[in-house]
Design a protein around this motif. Structure first.
Motif, short mmCIF file in Angstrom:
data_model
loop_
_atom_site.label_atom_id
_atom_site.label_comp_id
_atom_site.label_asym_id
_atom_site.label_seq_id
_atom_site.Cartn_x
_atom_site.Cartn_y
_atom_site.Cartn_z
N CYS A 69 0.92 -1.17 0.10
CA CYS A 69 -0.03 -0.18 -0.05
C CYS A 69 0.93 1.28 -0.17
O CYS A 69 0.38 2.21 0.35
CB CYS A 69 -0.96 0.10 1.22
SG CYS A 69 -2.45 -0.90 1.21
N TRP A 112 -1.45 7.99 4.17
CA TRP A 112 -2.55 7.70 3.21
C TRP A 112 -3.64 6.45 3.70
O TRP A 112 -2.96 5.72 4.30
CB TRP A 112 -1.84 7.41 2.12
CG TRP A 112 -0.97 8.60 1.49
CD1 TRP A 112 0.35 8.93 1.95
CD2 TRP A 112 -1.12 9.25 0.17
NE1 TRP A 112 0.67 9.71 1.11
CE2 TRP A 112 -0.10 10.11 0.13
CE3 TRP A 112 -2.03 9.22 -0.86
CZ2 TRP A 112 0.21 11.14 -1.01
CZ3 TRP A 112 -2.01 10.20 -1.88
CH2 TRP A 112 -0.94 11.05 -1.86
N CYS A 138 -5.22 3.46 1.90
CA CYS A 138 -5.04 2.69 0.69
C CYS A 138 -5.73 1.39 0.52
O CYS A 138 -5.87 0.95 1.83
CB CYS A 138 -3.58 2.89 0.40
SG CYS A 138 -2.47 2.04 1.55
N THR A 145 -5.29 -2.39 -1.97
CA THR A 145 -4.78 -3.06 -3.13
C THR A 145 -5.83 -4.05 -3.48
O THR A 145 -6.16 -4.79 -2.59
CB THR A 145 -3.33 -3.34 -2.75
OG1 THR A 145 -2.56 -2.59 -2.57
CG2 THR A 145 -2.82 -4.61 -4.05
N THR A 169 -3.12 6.15 -8.12
CA THR A 169 -3.47 4.81 -8.53
C THR A 169 -1.89 4.21 -8.78
O THR A 169 -1.36 4.78 -9.74
CB THR A 169 -4.30 4.68 -9.80
OG1 THR A 169 -5.56 5.09 -9.27
CG2 THR A 169 -4.46 3.35 -10.15
N THR A 206 -3.11 -0.45 -6.61
CA THR A 206 -3.40 0.12 -5.46
C THR A 206 -3.96 1.78 -5.50
O THR A 206 -3.18 2.60 -6.15
CB THR A 206 -1.90 0.51 -4.59
OG1 THR A 206 -1.56 -0.83 -4.60
CG2 THR A 206 -2.28 1.08 -3.26
N ALA A 223 -4.82 5.08 -3.76
CA ALA A 223 -4.43 6.14 -2.47
C ALA A 223 -5.17 7.26 -2.26
O ALA A 223 -5.23 7.92 -3.26
CB ALA A 223 -2.91 5.84 -2.14
N TYR A 224 -5.43 7.55 -0.93
CA TYR A 224 -6.07 8.97 -0.63
C TYR A 224 -5.30 9.57 0.37
O TYR A 224 -5.01 8.98 1.33
CB TYR A 224 -7.56 8.48 -0.41
CG TYR A 224 -8.21 9.64 0.72
CD1 TYR A 224 -8.82 10.97 0.16
CD2 TYR A 224 -8.17 9.24 2.16
CE1 TYR A 224 -9.30 11.72 0.84
CE2 TYR A 224 -8.87 10.43 2.87
CZ TYR A 224 -9.45 11.59 2.55
OH TYR A 224 -9.96 12.37 2.93
#
Length: 273
Positions: free
Chosen positions: A5, A124, A126, A128, A167, A183, A185-186
């Motif tokens: 991640c 973050w 995340c 996957t 991404t 993966t 991710a924010y």
């Protein structure tokens, strides 16, 4: 740290992409206006009067119709997150940008070829995920993150949007085969970095990613297999630092609605340590 991640994350089962990324993303759901919804819904389902308390169902039905065209099912429990993102698009929340330090910029004839940026360590959220198709993996990953943003977290609050949404695309060494496992991710907003709310979904993980340097190039338009290969190859050709970046993955950073005519994206290569 779960390496699947983070920016140094691992890959998954590989296959060639067969579909464009016509994906329902966080920004798709946030960017739709009530006027657009009403017009599209009327065109699709015919004119009928909708009561105010039917708004949530109306939004859900609209996005279910959109999703079916991309082989993605939007479940009933997405109704509230969709409603929240739509409501918060009315100026009550701004989109916080992930902070970075610009190290250098290479230009030619006034055009920026690429930038070298430093991103400090940060938290973050995340996931996957590997579905039957690459498109489904990205779509379902985004929807899980959307639920986390929209109150399905240990604090029970709306966290707010940040950009870009990342991404991580896993590939072979030649970038010729893409993995269906991606993966998503924010970046946690700055006011939640010190104490990130925990996801209620066990598939989501909060990671503190280490400080990272990336080489990044802007591009516009769709993000599909052809465009991503082309953009990653272009960045590889113009970089002044061959051999100094990780070659079995790259990052797509999305800033605008994928359906927009002039969509803004970036390709990121991760500098080796």
């Amino acid at each position: 740290m779960d390496e699947s991640c983070c920016l140094n994350g691992g890959g998954g089962e590989s296959q060639r992409l067969g579909h464009e990324q016509g994906i329902i993303t966080l920004e798709d759901l946030e960017s739709i206006s009530e006027d657009q919804l009403s017009d599209s819904f009327t065109d699709t389902l015919g004119e009928r009067e909708l009561e105010e308390d039917e708004g949530q169902d109306r939004l859900l039905s609209y996005w279910q119709n959109v999703a079916r065209g991309h082989r993605i099912e939007v479940s009933r429990d997405m109704a509230e997150p969709i409603q929240q993102l739509t409501s918060n698009n009315n100026g009550t929340h701004h989109r916080e940008r992930v902070p970075f330090t610009l190290i250098s910029r290479k230009e030619k004839c006034g055009d920026v070829l690429y930038e070298t940026r430093y991103y400090d360590k940060a938290h973050w959220a995340c996931i996957t995920i590997a579905e039957d198709t690459y498109e489904q993996s990205v779509g379902y990953g985004f929807m899980k993150i959307m639920k986390y943003i929209c109150q399905q977290n240990s604090s029970g609050i709306y966290l707010g949007m940040t950009i870009p949404i990342l991404t991580i695309v896993h590939t072979d060494e030649e970038n010729s085969i893409f993995s269906r496992a991606v993966t998503v991710a924010y970046y946690l907003p700055s006011n939640h970095q010190a104490q990130p709310p925990q996801p209620l979904d066990p598939d989501l993980v909060i990671e503190e990613w280490p400080a990272t340097t990336v080489y990044t190039r802007i591009f516009t338009g769709a993000t599909n297999e052809t465009s991503l290969m082309s953009q990653s190859n272009t960045l590889a050709e113009i970089l002044d630092f061959p051999g100094q970046y990780i070659t079995d993955r790259f990052i797509v950073a999305g800033y605008t609605n994928p359906a927009a005519t002039h969509r803004l994206n970036e390709i990121w290569f991760i500098q080796k340590h």
